[in-house]
Design a protein around this motif. Structure first.
Motif, PDB file in Angstrom:
ATOM      1  N   PRO A  35      56.727  39.048  34.922  1.00  0.00           N
ATOM      2  CA  PRO A  35      57.162  38.844  33.529  1.00  0.00           C
ATOM      3  C   PRO A  35      56.890  37.560  32.809  1.00  0.00           C
ATOM      4  CG  PRO A  35      58.727  40.108  34.702  1.00  0.00           C
ATOM      5  CD  PRO A  35      57.719  39.470  35.853  1.00  0.00           C
ATOM      6  N   ASP A  36      57.179  36.462  33.358  1.00  0.00           N
ATOM      7  CA  ASP A  36      57.120  34.927  33.124  1.00  0.00           C
ATOM      8  C   ASP A  36      56.019  34.460  32.987  1.00  0.00           C
ATOM      9  OD1 ASP A  36      57.211  34.792  35.832  1.00  0.00           O
ATOM     10  OD2 ASP A  36      58.013  32.767  35.756  1.00  0.00           O
ATOM     11  N   GLU A  37      54.853  35.132  33.426  1.00  0.00           N
ATOM     12  CA  GLU A  37      53.495  34.546  33.425  1.00  0.00           C
ATOM     13  C   GLU A  37      52.712  35.071  32.391  1.00  0.00           C
ATOM     14  OE1 GLU A  37      52.424  33.939  38.036  1.00  0.00           O
ATOM     15  OE2 GLU A  37      52.414  35.864  37.452  1.00  0.00           O
ATOM     16  N   ALA A  38      51.950  34.160  31.409  1.00  0.00           N
ATOM     17  CA  ALA A  38      50.900  34.464  30.695  1.00  0.00           C
ATOM     18  C   ALA A  38      49.859  35.084  31.277  1.00  0.00           C
ATOM     19  CB  ALA A  38      50.403  33.012  29.911  1.00  0.00           C
ATOM     20  N   LEU A  39      49.261  36.268  30.879  1.00  0.00           N
ATOM     21  CA  LEU A  39      47.876  37.018  31.444  1.00  0.00           C
ATOM     22  C   LEU A  39      47.026  36.682  30.643  1.00  0.00           C
ATOM     23  CD1 LEU A  39      47.390  38.609  33.836  1.00  0.00           C
ATOM     24  CD2 LEU A  39      48.108  40.619  32.310  1.00  0.00           C
ATOM     25  N   LEU A  40      45.965  35.956  30.951  1.00  0.00           N
ATOM     26  CA  LEU A  40      44.690  35.578  30.289  1.00  0.00           C
ATOM     27  C   LEU A  40      43.483  36.521  30.967  1.00  0.00           C
ATOM     28  CD1 LEU A  40      46.445  33.034  30.484  1.00  0.00           C
ATOM     29  CD2 LEU A  40      44.369  31.832  29.763  1.00  0.00           C
ATOM     30  N   VAL A  41      42.532  36.910  30.134  1.00  0.00           N
ATOM     31  CA  VAL A  41      41.507  37.979  30.629  1.00  0.00           C
ATOM     32  C   VAL A  41      40.269  37.429  30.163  1.00  0.00           C
ATOM     33  CG1 VAL A  41      41.718  39.546  28.581  1.00  0.00           C
ATOM     34  CG2 VAL A  41      40.862  40.341  30.838  1.00  0.00           C
ATOM     35  N   HIS A  42      39.081  37.623  30.883  1.00  0.00           N
ATOM     36  CA  HIS A  42      37.642  37.586  30.501  1.00  0.00           C
ATOM     37  C   HIS A  42      37.108  38.855  30.996  1.00  0.00           C
ATOM     38  CE1 HIS A  42      33.755  36.020  29.775  1.00  0.00           C
ATOM     39  NE2 HIS A  42      33.385  36.184  30.907  1.00  0.00           N
ATOM     40  N   ARG A  69      48.160  33.757  35.154  1.00  0.00           N
ATOM     41  CA  ARG A  69      47.235  34.348  35.923  1.00  0.00           C
ATOM     42  C   ARG A  69      45.994  34.700  35.074  1.00  0.00           C
ATOM     43  NH1 ARG A  69      49.086  35.743  41.064  1.00  0.00           N
ATOM     44  NH2 ARG A  69      51.170  35.622  41.224  1.00  0.00           N
ATOM     45  N   LEU A  70      44.853  34.832  35.789  1.00  0.00           N
ATOM     46  CA  LEU A  70      43.825  35.097  35.003  1.00  0.00           C
ATOM     47  C   LEU A  70      43.129  36.477  35.552  1.00  0.00           C
ATOM     48  CD1 LEU A  70      41.446  34.535  33.313  1.00  0.00           C
ATOM     49  CD2 LEU A  70      40.318  32.862  35.139  1.00  0.00           C
ATOM     50  N   LEU A  71      42.522  37.382  34.873  1.00  0.00           N
ATOM     51  CA  LEU A  71      41.840  38.586  35.394  1.00  0.00           C
ATOM     52  C   LEU A  71      40.529  38.184  34.765  1.00  0.00           C
ATOM     53  CD1 LEU A  71      44.525  41.269  34.334  1.00  0.00           C
ATOM     54  CD2 LEU A  71      44.051  40.206  36.420  1.00  0.00           C
ATOM     55  N   MET A  72      39.434  38.479  35.740  1.00  0.00           N
ATOM     56  CA  MET A  72      38.117  38.379  35.390  1.00  0.00           C
ATOM     57  C   MET A  72      37.376  39.659  35.802  1.00  0.00           C
ATOM     58  SD  MET A  72      37.524  35.068  34.630  1.00  0.00           S
ATOM     59  CE  MET A  72      35.736  34.453  35.483  1.00  0.00           C
ATOM     60  N   SER A 111      47.319  42.156  28.545  1.00  0.00           N
ATOM     61  CA  SER A 111      47.017  40.749  28.286  1.00  0.00           C
ATOM     62  C   SER A 111      47.532  40.000  27.278  1.00  0.00           C
ATOM     63  CB  SER A 111      45.505  40.682  28.364  1.00  0.00           C
ATOM     64  OG  SER A 111      44.969  41.189  29.530  1.00  0.00           O
ATOM     65  N   ASP A 112      47.452  38.742  27.558  1.00  0.00           N
ATOM     66  CA  ASP A 112      48.426  38.011  26.380  1.00  0.00           C
ATOM     67  C   ASP A 112      47.187  37.022  25.612  1.00  0.00           C
ATOM     68  OD1 ASP A 112      51.105  38.219  26.937  1.00  0.00           O
ATOM     69  OD2 ASP A 112      50.605  37.167  28.863  1.00  0.00           O
ATOM     70  N   LEU A 113      46.100  36.808  26.268  1.00  0.00           N
ATOM     71  CA  LEU A 113      44.862  35.886  25.483  1.00  0.00           C
ATOM     72  C   LEU A 113      43.635  36.536  26.207  1.00  0.00           C
ATOM     73  CD1 LEU A 113      44.700  33.557  23.729  1.00  0.00           C
ATOM     74  CD2 LEU A 113      44.440  32.170  25.601  1.00  0.00           C
TER      75      LEU A 113
END
Length: 187
Positions: A35-42, A69-72, A111-113
Motif C-alpha cells: 500500500p505504501d509503494e507507488a506503482l509505475l507501469v509501462h 515498483r515497476l510493472l513492465m 497503477s499510479d503512473l
C-alpha cells in the motif's frame, strides 16, 4: 477533387471507457505492490523505438527517492536488455516483467503512473488507455503523443531520452496527491 476546399474532420483514436477504468480494490493492487509503494507501469512491444531502457532508468531514479515498483507489460526484442539494466541498477527486485498480459486494463487501473518514453509514436494509444484509468502519464514529446498527453494537465512531456526530466516529473506527480488526483481526473 483537386482545387476544391473541403472541411476535414479529424476523428482521433478512442478507448472503451467502460473497460479502461480505475480499479479501487486493494486486494487486486496488493498482488503487485504494498500500500505504501507507488506503482509505475509501462506497456509496449519492447522494440527499440519504445526505449524500454529509459523506463528502467526513470524508475531507478524514482525508486531511489520513494518506495515504488515497476510493472513492465509486453514482450519484444528489448525485453532482455531492460531486464539486464534493471539488474545492474539494483531495481530488479522491484521490477516485474509480466510479458503479454491478457488483462492489461486491470493493471493500468491499479497503477499510479504510466511511463511512455518512446522516440516515435503515431498516436500513443497506451497513454490514452492509462488516462482512461485516471493514471497520469509521463511521456516523451514525440510523434502523436502530445496530441494525447496535455503537458501539465494529464501528465508531463519531456524530450526523448531525457530520463532526468522524466524522473523529476514522475516524482512531482507521485509526491503531490492533489496534482496526482487532478491529472487523473483530467485524463
Amino acid at each position: 477533387v483537386f482545387g476544391v476546399e473541403r472541411e476535414i474532420e479529424v476523428i482521433h483514436n478512442f478507448v472503451d471507457s467502460d473497460r479502461f477504468v480505475r480499479v479501487t480494490d486493494p486486494a487486486v493492487r496488493a498482488r503487485f505492490a504494498h500500500p505504501d509503494e507507488a506503482l509505475l507501469v509501462h506497456v509496449s512491444n519492447f522494440r527499440p523505438v519504445k526505449r524500454a531502457a529509459d523506463v528502467v532508468e526513470v524508475f531507478a531514479r524514482v525508486a531511489s527517492e520513494i518506495p515504488a515498483r515497476l510493472l513492465m507489460i509486453g514482450d519484444g526484442p528489448e525485453r532482455a536488455k531492460a531486464m539486464e539494466l534493471a539488474q545492474s541498477l539494483g531495481v530488479i527486485g522491484r521490477t516485474h516483467f509480466l510479458g503479454s498480459f491478457p488483462d492489461v486494463e486491470t493493471v493500468l487501473g491499479i497503477s499510479d503512473l504510466f511511463l511512455l518514453p518512446s522516440q516515435q509514436a503515431s498516436f500513443g494509444l497506451a497513454a490514452l488507455e492509462a488516462m482512461s484509468c485516471e493514471v497520469p502519464v509521463v511521456a516523451s514529446r514525440a510523434g502523436g503523443i502530445p496530441e494525447v498527453v496535455q503537458d501539465g494537465v494529464t501528465g508531463f512531456l519531456a524530450d526523448v531520452g531525457n530520463v532526468d526530466t522524466m524522473a523529476d516529473r514522475a516524482l512531482r506527480v507521485l509526491r503531490n496527491r492533489e496534482l496526482y488526483l487532478s491529472m487523473g481526473q483530467a485524463g
